[in-house]
Design an enzyme around this catalytic site. Sequence first.
Site, PDB file in Angstrom:
ATOM      1  N   GLU A  18      11.749  -1.275   4.438  1.00  0.00           N
ATOM      2  CA  GLU A  18      11.609  -2.397   3.502  1.00  0.00           C
ATOM      3  C   GLU A  18      12.911  -3.196   3.415  1.00  0.00           C
ATOM      4  OE1 GLU A  18       9.417  -1.801  -0.182  1.00  0.00           O
ATOM      5  OE2 GLU A  18      11.044  -2.803  -1.239  1.00  0.00           O
ATOM      6  N   PRO A  22      17.581 -12.194   1.537  1.00  0.00           N
ATOM      7  CA  PRO A  22      18.959 -12.465   1.102  1.00  0.00           C
ATOM      8  C   PRO A  22      19.055 -13.838   0.449  1.00  0.00           C
ATOM      9  CG  PRO A  22      18.880 -11.774   3.407  1.00  0.00           C
ATOM     10  CD  PRO A  22      17.480 -12.066   2.988  1.00  0.00           C
ATOM     11  N   ARG A 108       1.386  -6.794  -8.805  1.00  0.00           N
ATOM     12  CA  ARG A 108       1.406  -7.705  -9.945  1.00  0.00           C
ATOM     13  C   ARG A 108       2.750  -8.411 -10.021  1.00  0.00           C
ATOM     14  NH1 ARG A 108       2.474  -5.961 -15.956  1.00  0.00           N
ATOM     15  NH2 ARG A 108       4.501  -5.757 -14.922  1.00  0.00           N
ATOM     16  N   GLY A 109       3.828  -7.678  -9.738  1.00  0.00           N
ATOM     17  CA  GLY A 109       5.168  -8.259  -9.800  1.00  0.00           C
ATOM     18  C   GLY A 109       5.867  -7.929 -11.101  1.00  0.00           C
ATOM     19  N   ASP A 163      -2.829   5.080 -16.200  1.00  0.00           N
ATOM     20  CA  ASP A 163      -2.108   4.679 -14.989  1.00  0.00           C
ATOM     21  C   ASP A 163      -2.923   5.056 -13.747  1.00  0.00           C
ATOM     22  OD1 ASP A 163       0.214   3.235 -15.049  1.00  0.00           O
ATOM     23  OD2 ASP A 163       1.494   4.904 -14.459  1.00  0.00           O
TER      24      ASP A 163
HETATM   25  P1  FAD Z   1      -0.436  -3.180 -11.555  1.00  0.00           P
HETATM   26  O1  FAD Z   1      -1.051  -2.143 -10.707  1.00  0.00           O
HETATM   27  O2  FAD Z   1      -1.209  -4.414 -11.828  1.00  0.00           O
HETATM   28  O3  FAD Z   1      -0.028  -2.494 -12.942  1.00  0.00           O
HETATM   29  C1  FAD Z   1       0.820  -3.145 -13.876  1.00  0.00           C
HETATM   30  C2  FAD Z   1       0.721  -2.473 -15.233  1.00  0.00           C
HETATM   31  O4  FAD Z   1      -0.524  -2.836 -15.820  1.00  0.00           O
HETATM   32  C3  FAD Z   1       0.717  -0.940 -15.182  1.00  0.00           C
HETATM   33  O5  FAD Z   1       1.338  -0.472 -16.347  1.00  0.00           O
HETATM   34  C4  FAD Z   1      -0.753  -0.591 -15.159  1.00  0.00           C
HETATM   35  O6  FAD Z   1      -0.979   0.711 -15.649  1.00  0.00           O
HETATM   36  C5  FAD Z   1      -1.311  -1.686 -16.083  1.00  0.00           C
HETATM   37  N1  FAD Z   1      -2.688  -2.084 -15.761  1.00  0.00           N
HETATM   38  C6  FAD Z   1      -3.252  -2.254 -14.557  1.00  0.00           C
HETATM   39  N2  FAD Z   1      -4.539  -2.650 -14.665  1.00  0.00           N
HETATM   40  C7  FAD Z   1      -4.784  -2.750 -15.987  1.00  0.00           C
HETATM   41  C8  FAD Z   1      -5.932  -3.130 -16.761  1.00  0.00           C
HETATM   42  N3  FAD Z   1      -7.093  -3.486 -16.166  1.00  0.00           N
HETATM   43  N4  FAD Z   1      -5.823  -3.126 -18.107  1.00  0.00           N
HETATM   44  C9  FAD Z   1      -4.650  -2.786 -18.733  1.00  0.00           C
HETATM   45  N5  FAD Z   1      -3.539  -2.409 -18.052  1.00  0.00           N
HETATM   46  C10 FAD Z   1      -3.601  -2.396 -16.701  1.00  0.00           C
HETATM   47  N6  FAD Z   1       8.001  -6.420  -7.597  1.00  0.00           N
HETATM   48  C11 FAD Z   1       8.221  -7.685  -7.173  1.00  0.00           C
HETATM   49  O7  FAD Z   1       8.376  -8.605  -7.997  1.00  0.00           O
HETATM   50  N7  FAD Z   1       8.281  -7.979  -5.836  1.00  0.00           N
HETATM   51  C12 FAD Z   1       8.090  -7.028  -4.879  1.00  0.00           C
HETATM   52  O8  FAD Z   1       8.140  -7.323  -3.695  1.00  0.00           O
HETATM   53  C13 FAD Z   1       7.857  -5.678  -5.291  1.00  0.00           C
HETATM   54  N8  FAD Z   1       7.649  -4.687  -4.398  1.00  0.00           N
HETATM   55  C14 FAD Z   1       7.353  -3.424  -4.828  1.00  0.00           C
HETATM   56  C15 FAD Z   1       7.071  -2.420  -3.882  1.00  0.00           C
HETATM   57  C16 FAD Z   1       6.763  -1.131  -4.295  1.00  0.00           C
HETATM   58  C17 FAD Z   1       6.451  -0.072  -3.256  1.00  0.00           C
HETATM   59  C18 FAD Z   1       6.742  -0.816  -5.675  1.00  0.00           C
HETATM   60  C19 FAD Z   1       6.433   0.571  -6.133  1.00  0.00           C
HETATM   61  C20 FAD Z   1       7.010  -1.807  -6.623  1.00  0.00           C
HETATM   62  C21 FAD Z   1       7.303  -3.111  -6.218  1.00  0.00           C
HETATM   63  N9  FAD Z   1       7.563  -4.134  -7.123  1.00  0.00           N
HETATM   64  C22 FAD Z   1       7.806  -5.416  -6.688  1.00  0.00           C
HETATM   65  C23 FAD Z   1       7.584  -3.855  -8.560  1.00  0.00           C
HETATM   66  C24 FAD Z   1       6.218  -4.094  -9.207  1.00  0.00           C
HETATM   67  O9  FAD Z   1       5.861  -5.454  -9.091  1.00  0.00           O
HETATM   68  C25 FAD Z   1       6.350  -3.704 -10.676  1.00  0.00           C
HETATM   69  O10 FAD Z   1       6.506  -2.325 -10.780  1.00  0.00           O
HETATM   70  C26 FAD Z   1       5.257  -4.208 -11.589  1.00  0.00           C
HETATM   71  O11 FAD Z   1       5.685  -3.974 -12.926  1.00  0.00           O
HETATM   72  C27 FAD Z   1       3.906  -3.545 -11.410  1.00  0.00           C
HETATM   73  O12 FAD Z   1       3.284  -3.930 -10.261  1.00  0.00           O
HETATM   74  P2  FAD Z   1       1.899  -3.243  -9.762  1.00  0.00           P
HETATM   75  O13 FAD Z   1       1.457  -3.972  -8.574  1.00  0.00           O
HETATM   76  O14 FAD Z   1       2.037  -1.791  -9.688  1.00  0.00           O
HETATM   77  O15 FAD Z   1       0.971  -3.646 -11.029  1.00  0.00           O
END
Ligand code: FAD
Length: 311
Positions: A18, A22, A108-109, A163
Amino acid sequence: INKIEKAIAEGRCFWSFEYFPPKTETGITNLYDRMERMYGLGPEFIDVTWNAGGSSSDVTMQICQTAQSVYGLETCMHLTCTNMPREKIDKALAECKAYGIQNILALRGDPPRGQEQWTKVETGFSYAADLVRYIREQYGDYFCIGVAAYPEGHTENPSRDEDLQHLKAKIDAGADYIVTQLFYDVGLYLNWLKEIEEFGIHVPVLPGIMPIQSYGGFKRMTTLGKTFVPQHILDALEPIKDDDKAVKEFGIKLAIEMCNRMKDAGVRGFHFYTMNLERATRLILEGLNFVAPMELVKPLPWNPSLAKNRE
Ligand code: FAD
């Protein structure tokens, strides 16, 4: 079936790298140099993070396009819902397809810098699961879709059960595989693998490995993500914390131990958070006997001058 799906299906050991976009032109040039050199380490794919729908998302797209269509690296672009109205998502996906990029990590971000709480934009999506569903609706099976997961739970969600439900929703929406948040407790990770399996989540999981590169960075990262750090790691770091070189060497040794333990437990794919650095990832792969020592690595196919230097 693309390269990621193939590697997973074949059941052999593989690794992925990953990178993040920059901030400066020089930084981008340096990253390309690293990616070229790291090509020789044989990553099954590389991925590039996406930054909160801000300006650097253009850089992410540019790096992904170059990696895929110039370097021929199987490339996965991260795509988030943060500050992304539908038309921006459509544009990003269409550009990926135009450049032959077939892999998206759908997220989600994080909230943009300076903002505490995450909020959805008009015509955008609320959760990663919505983005996964949308990509499947629009593109069928064209994209191989990965999603994020948190063996220690997501920081915003105190309920472990919820979760897991939300993780399952992403798989049910069409995600093919999972990449995890960094962790330093292998036992905890292996237990979580069992937990998700029992919860009905059966897609492949790639553990996210973040080699410790500096004491300060490690402290910041683990505090921010509320990552559990086993006492033996804290104890080993304490006497060497002011010695950068010793910390780096420890980080490499620790990552090799962690990967070996996971490998013994049947884990096959390993995802490295490279922090855009080469050395630690290379030495870990060498330590795992996944690649030959540097001198023996094959020259790169697209850059004869670099290949010549190696000979
Ligand atoms: P989701 O799976 O949508 O979950 C977000 C939150 O909402 C969680 O607490 C979940 O339990 C809750 N949730 C989900 N669905 C529901 C629902 N229906 N009702 C109520 N609550 C719900 N961030 C960036 O900005 N850019 C990146 O490139 C990036 N890369 C990443 C790569 C990896 C491998 C990881 C692990 C994280 C990365 N992140 C990145 C961080 C990530 O965007 C954050 O951790 C973000 O807060 C959650 O993203 P998610 O896709 O897991 O969200």
